[in-house]
Design a protein around this motif. Structure first.
Motif, PDB file in Angstrom:
ATOM      1  N   SER A 125     -23.957-147.912  51.941  1.00  0.00           N
ATOM      2  CA  SER A 125     -25.285-148.048  51.321  1.00  0.00           C
ATOM      3  C   SER A 125     -25.118-148.283  49.833  1.00  0.00           C
ATOM      4  O   SER A 125     -24.253-149.033  49.414  1.00  0.00           O
ATOM      5  N   LYS A 126     -25.947-147.611  49.035  1.00  0.00           N
ATOM      6  CA  LYS A 126     -25.951-147.663  47.572  1.00  0.00           C
ATOM      7  C   LYS A 126     -25.830-149.089  47.038  1.00  0.00           C
ATOM      8  O   LYS A 126     -26.811-149.798  46.986  1.00  0.00           O
ATOM      9  N   GLY A 143     -26.213-136.536  52.529  1.00  0.00           N
ATOM     10  CA  GLY A 143     -27.636-136.845  52.498  1.00  0.00           C
ATOM     11  C   GLY A 143     -28.477-135.618  52.742  1.00  0.00           C
ATOM     12  O   GLY A 143     -27.975-134.546  53.100  1.00  0.00           O
ATOM     13  N   SER A 193     -32.999-151.802  48.545  1.00  0.00           N
ATOM     14  CA  SER A 193     -32.460-150.664  49.284  1.00  0.00           C
ATOM     15  C   SER A 193     -31.908-151.159  50.614  1.00  0.00           C
ATOM     16  O   SER A 193     -32.638-151.705  51.441  1.00  0.00           O
ATOM     17  N   ALA A 216     -28.733-150.259  53.691  1.00  0.00           N
ATOM     18  CA  ALA A 216     -27.672-149.408  54.218  1.00  0.00           C
ATOM     19  C   ALA A 216     -27.261-149.918  55.585  1.00  0.00           C
ATOM     20  O   ALA A 216     -27.958-150.719  56.207  1.00  0.00           O
ATOM     21  N   ASN A 250     -32.180-148.249  55.506  1.00  0.00           N
ATOM     22  CA  ASN A 250     -32.657-148.316  54.131  1.00  0.00           C
ATOM     23  C   ASN A 250     -31.939-147.409  53.149  1.00  0.00           C
ATOM     24  O   ASN A 250     -32.043-147.621  51.944  1.00  0.00           O
ATOM     25  N   SER A 251     -31.240-146.407  53.631  1.00  0.00           N
ATOM     26  CA  SER A 251     -30.621-145.439  52.726  1.00  0.00           C
ATOM     27  C   SER A 251     -29.345-144.897  53.343  1.00  0.00           C
ATOM     28  O   SER A 251     -29.128-144.991  54.563  1.00  0.00           O
TER      29      SER A 251
END
Length: 470
Positions: free
Chosen positions: A273-274, A161, A282, A284, A130-131
């Protein structure tokens, strides 16, 4: 229905009410229930406006004033805000089960297949999460599981991160110190220094070296030419896996689909990601080779060692499929390269005219502007060095504040180097919008010679506010 659920607590707010909250009501909710000091920090420069509409590279506030977004979600908005095809992709799968662990999601399988077509070399197996921090966490675990080694090497000034493992390989002490001890066996070397990397790997006990092709939060730092090629060769020599973190640089941002392609190298593990979710969902992933994947997870017993409840859900991967299609169809990497070349050229002209703009650097539409620090003059001595300290931490924020409040252009400083503001507009930004930014920067540079002028130009008692907090 009684709307006050707890004693001595405010009433429940429905979605429609939430969409219509005033600026002060929004501040109060954040102050009481999220992060009061962040409210104070954002309020110093009016970074707490309520925006109610977004499309492409534009934002609109409650007064219907238009702003240009040159922050771009820290690189998450390569396709811009609310791209209609991404929204349509999410809408198209609304009747699919979004989460169903007792089945293989066909959309996730299709996205992984497509990603293998886009990524360099033999990168083939992907894990969706998700990230960006989750992608890094998974990559670190994969490296340990596949090599049997435990050590990691990262770079000073890096940012990977803020979750525990990702923070352990992030190279700024400010973010690491409050949470120590972090993961053991992590060492940091200077970014761009291939000799330091070779020395760090010489004992042949390092699982992986993790590196950004361009350091984003470090201040948009571009390494020496050929650095990644040397890194690839050194990691191969010492049987150390190379993890390339393209969370911010990936999907066309730097003028290539992936920034590592600039040096023609293939990492062992690629973190993404992003903008992968098209700025809507979301999403990743880390992706790796068949050999590395099977060493780590190549048996039924190991197949579920690393999982994610929401990773690879239908709506997110639908957005990912549409994102890859749009990137390829519209050749957004080429657009980023051409627009970036135009913008860099104009910014370098400003740099020659105005000493206040100390340096312009970057690649594609990932550009950093560093501003000149004040000389250690009388004011600095009279304040016991406070002016110098505040300038080092807040000069970039003040420039970003003036761009926002006087020119309606959204930017922000980089986390590891707050003297640098980043320019990361959507790749679909127009040349007219680039010219609007350039005109605003010229006005700021022509009127400001340094930190003192920025304080006076702010129109607020920012200096006194910062002094109280320093």
């Amino acid at each position: 229905m009684k709307r006050q659920i707890k004693d001595n607590m405010p009433e429940f707010i429905g979605l429609r009410e939430a969409m219509e909250l005033s600026r002060e009501q929004n501040r109060e909710n954040h102050r009481k229930f999220i992060n009061p000091e962040l409210v104070n920090l954002m309020g110093l420069l009016n970074f707490d406006k309520c925006f109610v509409k977004a499309q492409g590279a534009s934002l609109w506030d409650k007064d219907n004033d238009e702003y240009l977004d040159f922050l771009g979600g820290y690189g998450a908005l390569n396709l811009g805000h609310n791209h209609p095809e991404i929204n349509a992709a999410v809408e198209a799968v609304k009747e699919f089960p979004n989460l169903l662990q007792a089945a293989l999601n066909p959309l996730a399988g299709a996205l992984a297949r497509n990603l293998a077509l886009f990524t360099p070399g033999e990168l083939q197996y992907s894990f969706f999460s998700n990230s960006g921090a989750e992608a890094v966490e998974g990559a670190l675990k994969l490296a340990r599981a596949s090599t049997g080694r435990t050590k990691f090497i990262s770079c000073e000034g890096s940012f990977h991160g803020k979750s525990f493992g990702a923070l352990s390989v992030t190279g700024r002490e400010k973010y690491r110190k409050p949470f120590a001890p972090l993961l053991p066996g992590v060492d940091f070397i200077p970014y761009g220094d291939a000799k330091a990397l070779e020395q760090a790997l010489s004992q042949k006990d390092v699982a992986a070296f993790i590196v950004e092709p361009i350091q984003g939060e470090g201040g948009i730092i571009v390494p020496p030419e050929g650095y990644l090629k040397k890194v690839r060769d050194i990691c191969t020599t010492y049987n150390t896996l190379l993890i390339v973190d393209e969370i911010q640089t990936g999907f066309g941002r730097t003028g290539k689909l992936f920034a590592c392609e600039e040096d023609g190298i293939v990492p062992d593990i690629l973190c993404l990601s992003k903008s992968f979710g098209g700025g809507v969902m979301s999403l990743a992933a880390y992706t790796t080779t068949e050999k590395i994947w099977k060493k780590a997870y190549g048996s039924i017993e190991k197949a579920t060692l690393h999982t994610s409840t929401f990773g690879g859900n239908s709506r997110a991967v639908a957005a990912g499929i549409a994102t890859l299609e749009i990137l390829f169809r519209d050749d957004l990497s080429r657009q980023a390269a051409e627009k970036g070349e135009y913008l860099m050229g104009k910014l370098q002209e400003l740099q020659k005219k105005y000493p206040f703009l100390k340096e312009v650097r970057g690649r594609g539409l990932m550009i950093g502007l560093e501003f000149a620090q004040p000389e250690k003059g009388l004011l600095n001595r009279l304040t016991g060095g406070t002016v110098e300290k505040l300038a080092s931490e807040y000069l970039g924020a003040m420039v970003a504040g003036e761009l926002l409040n006087k020119h309606r252009i959204v930017t922000a400083y980089t986390l590891n180097n707050p003297n640098v503001i980043r320019l990361e507009p959507p790749l679909i930004v127009s040349y007219e919008q680039l010219d609007t930014l350039l005109a605003a920067l010229e006005e700021i540079c022509s009127k400001n010679r340094g930190f003192g002028d920025m304080v006076l130009a702010s129109g607020k008692t920012i200096l006194s506010s910062f002094v109280k907090k320093s």
